[in-house]
Every structure is written in structure tokens, then in C-alpha cells.
Design an enzyme around this catalytic site. Structure first.
Site: not given
Length: 279
Positions: A84, A86, A141, A237
Site C-alpha cells: 500500500s 501509506s 509505519k 495511512s
């Protein structure tokens, strides 16, 4: 059902190791004794009598390989794919990365109990972790808040312990291929302060057309043994702003290298990203 490679590796190592051990310790001596007896009697079956069964041969061949792969994957480094956007622009859809499993301490496979403390995560580290609401899913993250930190995210402005985190405008992002949806976003350079006085400099994306976002409770305090994480693509996100903190036991490792990028739309490799370090 998700495919758990770690579980498969552990089972494969145990099965092949046990088959090899049982054969070498108890079964193989009997085969050799039978072969010797057949040879003494002038028989012709001595060669077949000592030949290993196919499953023993395969176990003896694959056990060392599987054991090395399990050790490297559990204690040194593990590959992951970015599915993805994010973490754009730091990481793009199609990036294949390596994650350092050593920096945050050695953990046993499957149960993830830390057996050797080596180091602790630092503010600014890009980390892979098991999603707290579904540990079978891996997320990636950036660590924003350490245990004890007070985090405020209001109006696209980030405050750590009451101090505004410095950002500098850096133009407009031009997304290509599978990352084109973020084209037109504002790109900024963020300067995340670490506790040792150094700064982690990295890029973030802000969508000007998206209403400014904030934490539900304005300011949160990171509890002991937990971390506050956010994606660099701030308006796209799913992170600690929405579901809370990451327990220390959920951490998998620190992302440090892009070893491949595959553009699925154009079916090509982006050689320019291969070997890039992750900051």
C-alpha cells in the site's frame, strides 16, 4: 486464511530434524547390521539393505538448509513487500524491503519472546510490526512517539512533548505507475528529533484537498511498553491516530533497505530504487 511462513519453517525444521535424528540414532545401525549379515551369507541384497529410505535422504539434505533459513529469517533479516501507499514517498507500492530482526533484540520464532535484549526502537525508525487488531497482518509505519511521549497531531501539525516538529515545504509530489493516486500532494521535509539530540530528516505527503486531521483526544501519552506510529503519507495511512499504540512485543524489526521494486502496471523493475537505504 493467511499463510504463515514462519510456522511452516518451524514445523519443517522439526520434522526433518527428528526424522534424521531417529534414523541416525536407532534405525541406521539396524540397517547396517542387516546389510553386514546379508554380505556374510553371500547374499546380493546387502546394497539395498543399507540404502536410506527416500524420506530420510530428503530430511538429511533439507534439514541444514531449512535451519539456516529459519535462523536468518528469525534473528538477522526478513524480506517484506510493500502493498500500500501509506509510507509514500519513503516507500512506494511495489517496493521489496529487508527488515533488520537484530536491532530490537532476538526473539524466539512463533512465540516472539525476547531472549537477548540488544537495542530499543528510536523515534524516526521505520518499523514492521504485527497489527494490534489482527496480529496475522504485518504493518509498516514510522515511530513517532516513544513510551512516555506526549503526542499531538492537529491541523497536520505534529507536536512531541509540546514542541512543534519542524517541517519545510518541498514542492509537489509527482506519482507514477501504481503510485499515481498521490500525484499533486504537497511534499514536505519533516525533522523528527531523537532523544540523543540528533534529527531524522525524511519526506511526508499532505493532501491539500483533504480536511485537516487531528487525534480524537487532541493529545495522547504513549504508555510504557508501547509506541505511537504514523505513515509518511499522512492523509492516507491507517495508524496510531485511529487504532492506538503498538505493543513492544508486536515489533518485528527495523526496515533498512529496498532490494527490489516491481511496477505491476508496466511490468517492469525500477532499477533506480534497488539498494536505496530507508531513512
Amino acid at each position: 486464511m493467511s499463510f504463515d511462513l514462519e510456522f511452516v519453517l518451524v514445523v519443517a525444521v522439526l520434522v526433518t530434524g527428528l526424522v534424521w535424528l531417529i534414523d541416525a540414532r536407532w534405525v541406521a545401525p539396524k540397517r547396517r547390521k542387516q546389510a553386514y549379515g546379508a554380505d556374510q551369507e553371500g547374499g546380493v541384497e546387502n546394497v539395498n539393505a543399507i540404502r536410506e529410505p527416500w524420506y530420510v535422504e530428503y530430511s538429511r539434505s533439507f534439514f541444514p538448509v531449512l535451519l539456516v533459513v529459519l535462523i536468518l529469517r528469525s534473528f538477522v533479516a526478513e524480506p517484506f513487500r510493500i502493498p500500500s501507499g501509506s509510507m509514500m514517498p519513503t516507500l512506494l507500492v511495489g517496493d521489496f524491503i529487508l527488515v533488520n530482526k537484530f536491532d530490537f533484540g532476538l526473539r524466539l520464532p512463533l512465540i516472539h519472546t525476547k531472549i537477548v535484549p540488544v537495542g530499543e526502537p528510536q523515534r524516526g525508525d521505520v518499523v514492521v510490526f504485527r497489527y494490534p487488531e489482527n496480529p496475522s497482518i504485518d504493518y509498516i509505519k514510522r515511530i513517532i512517539g516513544l513510551p512516555g511521549d506526549k503526542i499531538t497531531y492537529d491541523g497536520n501539525k505534529l507536536y512531541i512533548n509540546g514542541k512543534l516538529v519542524k517541517t519545510v515545504p518541498d514542492g509537489i509530489y509527482k506519482g507514477e505507475g501504481p503510485n499515481h493516486l498521490m500525484g499533486g500532494a504537497h511534499k514536505e521535509i519533516e525533522y523528527l528529533p531523537r532523544r540523543n539530540g540528533t534529527v531524522v530528516k525524511h519526506e511526508i505527503l499532505i493532501l491539500p484537498q483533504v480536511p485537516v486531521s487531528s487525534l480524537p483526544d487532541a493529545t495522547v501519552t504513549v504508555p510504557k511498553g508501547h509506541y505511537f506510529v504514523m505513515g509518511d503519507n499522512r492523509d492516507d495511512s491507517n495508524d496510531s491516530r485511529f487504532w492506538g499504540f503498538v505493543p513492544e512485543n508486536n515489533l518485528v524489526g527495523r526496515a533498512f533497505l529496498i532490494w527490489m521494486n516491481w511496477d505491476s502496471q508496466d511490468n517492469r523493475v525500477d532499477f533506480h530504487r534497488i539498494g536505496d537505504m530507508i531513512h
